[in-house]
Scaffold this active site. Structure first.
Site, PDB file in Angstrom:
ATOM      1  N   HIS A 153      69.372  59.263  32.637  1.00 28.44           N
ATOM      2  CA  HIS A 153      69.342  60.692  32.908  1.00 28.44           C
ATOM      3  C   HIS A 153      67.911  61.195  32.761  1.00 28.44           C
ATOM      4  O   HIS A 153      67.231  60.904  31.781  1.00 28.44           O
ATOM      5  CB  HIS A 153      70.240  61.435  31.918  1.00 28.44           C
ATOM      6  CG  HIS A 153      71.698  61.224  32.153  1.00 28.44           C
ATOM      7  ND1 HIS A 153      72.614  62.245  32.049  1.00 28.44           N
ATOM      8  CD2 HIS A 153      72.397  60.124  32.515  1.00 28.44           C
ATOM      9  CE1 HIS A 153      73.830  61.776  32.324  1.00 28.44           C
ATOM     10  NE2 HIS A 153      73.710  60.478  32.596  1.00 28.44           N
ATOM     11  N   ASP A 158      67.670  64.489  38.024  1.00 24.46           N
ATOM     12  CA  ASP A 158      68.998  65.096  38.131  1.00 24.46           C
ATOM     13  C   ASP A 158      68.946  66.409  38.919  1.00 24.46           C
ATOM     14  O   ASP A 158      69.884  66.738  39.647  1.00 24.46           O
ATOM     15  CB  ASP A 158      69.582  65.335  36.738  1.00 24.46           C
ATOM     16  CG  ASP A 158      70.006  64.032  36.062  1.00 24.46           C
ATOM     17  OD1 ASP A 158      69.838  62.971  36.692  1.00 24.46           O
ATOM     18  OD2 ASP A 158      70.482  64.087  34.923  1.00 24.46           O
TER      19      ASP A 158
END
EC number: 2.7.7.7
Length: 237
Positions: A153, A158
């Protein structure tokens, strides 16, 4: 319309337990198209990363040690998002952390909602795909967004994926492509050049052959009774 696709990474799942933001990533869209403007910063949280957060982000306190504290970059972040619509997946999470950081920086900063409006793509996805998994990864797969490079992540990565997911979720409202905003303005200009000139009406008249075919069709519809709903066409001038 100016929109900012925003994502954060944090030291843990709960700001109520004193967890802090360690990364913010933003992508600017104007009229649903990326402008190329981005905002991305890492922050020194002043505390350890929780094991789960460190595992999914790959970030460590050693890496973050020399990064600025959140409050020192806050004015720059607020200037970037000012007046925009923030597009956030699971907005309550990110907004909760951002409001916590604003409160730590001082009461003069107020709340995030005073600087920008918020659109939650998780709520949008749940409405469109009820009863299905609506994580960012699940939506990438469902909407055909390539996320094969997402091993960990990261706020900016993202945000980039979420921009494509958002455009996929709202594809009926405009083009899905991620062309620069300048291309969108060019397209509008092209349409304007091709639009009819006000006050000028172009009349297309049927040819003799077309009129004859039309009369034959009406006669067939009328049948033997010879009853017609439309009068015979007048000869062309």
């Amino acid at each position: 319309m100016r929109q900012i696709v925003l994502d954060t990474e944090t030291t843990g799942l709960s700001w109520e337990k004193g967890n802090r933001i360690v990364e913010v990533g933003c992508i600017e869209l104007v009229e649903r198209r990326p402008t190329g403007r981005q905002f991305q910063r890492y922050f020194n949280p002043g505390r350890e990363m929780e094991p789960g957060a460190q595992e999914v982000t790959g970030l460590t306190l050693d890496f973050l040690q020399d990064k600025p504290r959140f409050e020192t970059v806050l004015d720059e972040l607020l200037e970037f998002i000012a007046g925009a619509e923030l597009i956030i997946h699971n907005a309550s999470f990110d907004v909760g952390f951002l409001n916590y950081e604003l409160s730590l920086a001082g009461p003069q900063y107020g709340r995030l909602e005073q600087h920008a409006s918020v659109l939650d793509t998780l709520a949008m996805a749940r409405e469109r795909f009820p009863g299905q998994r609506n994580s960012l990864d699940a939506l990438c797969k469902r909407l055909g967004v390539d996320n094969a490079h997402r091993k960990l992540h990261g706020a900016l990565l993202d945000a980039e994926l979420l921009a494509e997911v958002y455009l996929g979720l709202t594809a009926g409202q405009g083009d899905l492509g991620l062309a620069p905003a300048g291309d969108a303005r060019a397209a509008v200009a092209t349409v304007a050049l091709e639009a009819p000139v006000p006050g000028v009406r172009r009349v297309l008249r049927a040819s003799e052959a077309e009129q004859a075919a039309h009369e034959a069709r009406l006669a067939k519809i009328a049948g033997k009774a010879g009853k017609r709903l439309w009068p015979a066409a007048e000869p062309a001038a």
